[in-house]
Motif scaffolding. Structure first.
Motif, PDB file in Angstrom:
ATOM      1  N   MET A   2       0.625  -1.349   0.014  1.00  0.00           N
ATOM      2  CA  MET A   2      -0.063   0.104   0.311  1.00  0.00           C
ATOM      3  C   MET A   2       0.855   1.122   0.073  1.00  0.00           C
ATOM      4  O   MET A   2       0.682   2.289  -0.647  1.00  0.00           O
ATOM      5  N   VAL A   3       1.932   1.282   0.836  1.00  0.00           N
ATOM      6  CA  VAL A   3       2.745   2.383   0.957  1.00  0.00           C
ATOM      7  C   VAL A   3       3.459   2.495  -0.163  1.00  0.00           C
ATOM      8  O   VAL A   3       3.785   3.636  -1.142  1.00  0.00           O
ATOM      9  N   ALA A   4       3.922   1.663  -0.849  1.00  0.00           N
ATOM     10  CA  ALA A   4       4.728   1.447  -2.137  1.00  0.00           C
ATOM     11  C   ALA A   4       3.977   2.025  -3.090  1.00  0.00           C
ATOM     12  O   ALA A   4       4.358   2.777  -3.893  1.00  0.00           O
ATOM     13  N   THR A   5       2.800   1.423  -3.439  1.00  0.00           N
ATOM     14  CA  THR A   5       1.844   1.816  -4.628  1.00  0.00           C
ATOM     15  C   THR A   5       1.578   3.409  -4.499  1.00  0.00           C
ATOM     16  O   THR A   5       1.393   4.070  -5.439  1.00  0.00           O
ATOM     17  N   THR A   6       1.191   3.857  -3.133  1.00  0.00           N
ATOM     18  CA  THR A   6       0.817   5.179  -3.054  1.00  0.00           C
ATOM     19  C   THR A   6       1.828   6.114  -3.228  1.00  0.00           C
ATOM     20  O   THR A   6       1.614   7.104  -3.893  1.00  0.00           O
ATOM     21  N   GLU A  62     -13.350  11.952 -13.821  1.00  0.00           N
ATOM     22  CA  GLU A  62     -12.816  12.087 -12.445  1.00  0.00           C
ATOM     23  C   GLU A  62     -11.459  11.459 -12.386  1.00  0.00           C
ATOM     24  O   GLU A  62     -10.955  10.711 -13.186  1.00  0.00           O
ATOM     25  N   THR A  63     -10.819  12.131 -11.218  1.00  0.00           N
ATOM     26  CA  THR A  63      -9.461  11.855 -11.129  1.00  0.00           C
ATOM     27  C   THR A  63      -9.212  10.837 -10.013  1.00  0.00           C
ATOM     28  O   THR A  63      -9.747  11.090  -8.974  1.00  0.00           O
ATOM     29  N   ILE A  64      -8.381   9.688 -10.112  1.00  0.00           N
ATOM     30  CA  ILE A  64      -8.148   9.019  -8.946  1.00  0.00           C
ATOM     31  C   ILE A  64      -7.380   9.404  -7.828  1.00  0.00           C
ATOM     32  O   ILE A  64      -6.155  10.121  -8.262  1.00  0.00           O
ATOM     33  N   PRO A  65      -8.019   9.427  -6.703  1.00  0.00           N
ATOM     34  CA  PRO A  65      -7.220  10.194  -5.727  1.00  0.00           C
ATOM     35  C   PRO A  65      -6.307   9.146  -4.945  1.00  0.00           C
ATOM     36  O   PRO A  65      -6.132   8.115  -5.330  1.00  0.00           O
ATOM     37  N   ALA A 117      -4.145   3.382  -2.197  1.00  0.00           N
ATOM     38  CA  ALA A 117      -3.892   2.426  -1.012  1.00  0.00           C
ATOM     39  C   ALA A 117      -5.159   1.437  -0.777  1.00  0.00           C
ATOM     40  O   ALA A 117      -4.896   0.581  -0.538  1.00  0.00           O
ATOM     41  N   VAL A 118      -6.309   2.061  -0.749  1.00  0.00           N
ATOM     42  CA  VAL A 118      -7.559   1.183  -0.588  1.00  0.00           C
ATOM     43  C   VAL A 118      -7.574   0.147  -1.608  1.00  0.00           C
ATOM     44  O   VAL A 118      -7.810  -1.330  -1.094  1.00  0.00           O
ATOM     45  N   GLY A 165       1.894   0.361 -14.578  1.00  0.00           N
ATOM     46  CA  GLY A 165       3.079   0.231 -13.744  1.00  0.00           C
ATOM     47  C   GLY A 165       2.527   0.270 -12.297  1.00  0.00           C
ATOM     48  O   GLY A 165       3.210  -0.936 -11.531  1.00  0.00           O
ATOM     49  N   LEU A 166       1.553   0.860 -11.911  1.00  0.00           N
ATOM     50  CA  LEU A 166       0.979   0.531 -10.698  1.00  0.00           C
ATOM     51  C   LEU A 166       0.455  -0.731 -10.079  1.00  0.00           C
ATOM     52  O   LEU A 166       0.175  -0.978  -8.993  1.00  0.00           O
ATOM     53  N   HIS A 167      -0.086  -1.494 -11.218  1.00  0.00           N
ATOM     54  CA  HIS A 167      -0.739  -2.782 -11.130  1.00  0.00           C
ATOM     55  C   HIS A 167       0.478  -3.758 -10.686  1.00  0.00           C
ATOM     56  O   HIS A 167       0.340  -4.568  -9.984  1.00  0.00           O
TER      57      HIS A 167
END
Length: 148
Positions: free
Chosen positions: A36-40, A60-63, A68-69, A126-128
């Motif tokens: 969660m930390v690394a992805t955020t 919409e923009t992904i917050p 993290a969620v 990349g975030l996946h």
């Protein structure tokens, strides 16, 4: 005082060794927090270099909290799969690798279909992979040490 130095242990015969399923789950939850930390952090870094994470459908923009969620949720799903395989499979580590890599590959499809700009799509792809690189090796290593 007549102390003979003999100490009686618990009568139930239980050992202090933690159950393998609980140890796997504990390791998984620590890895989940790391993922969660690394992805955020990776999403925040992408945002600072200009990725807007705007999805055209609705605009919409992904917050950052969304990263993290979602990472936390799907990492917990992965822990559940690993626990189930440890419980009911003769080859949990091998099956987990196949399952996790397949699910990771499937997770790459929605960013490609989102219609977002190239920077956002590339960043989402990349975030996946960020949580996958944290969770899969950690859980596989944990599954192997539990079944050796």
């Amino acid at each position: 005082m007549n102390d003979t130095g003999v100490v009686a242990g618990p009568a139930s015969g239980r050992t202090s060794r933690t159950h393998p399923l609980r140890r796997l789950a504990g390791t998984g939850f620590i890895a989940t927090l790391a993922a969660m930390v690394a992805t955020t952090l990776a999403a925040a870094l992408a945002r600072t270099v200009g990725v807007d994470f705007e999805i055209p459908d609705g605009g919409e923009t992904i917050p950052l909290s969304g990263f993290a969620v979602v990472t936390g949720f799907f990492s917990v799903v992965g822990i559940g799969i690993a626990v189930a395989l440890l419980r009911w499979s003769a080859r949990p580590a091998t099956l987990f690798v196949w399952t996790a890599v397949s699910l990771t590959a499937i997770s790459l499809v929605p960013p490609l279909l989102s219609g977002a700009n190239t920077a956002t799509t590339s960043a989402l792809l990349g975030l996946h992979l960020v949580p996958a690189t944290v969770m899969i090796p950690t859980l596989v290593r944990s599954l192997r040490t539990r079944t050796d």
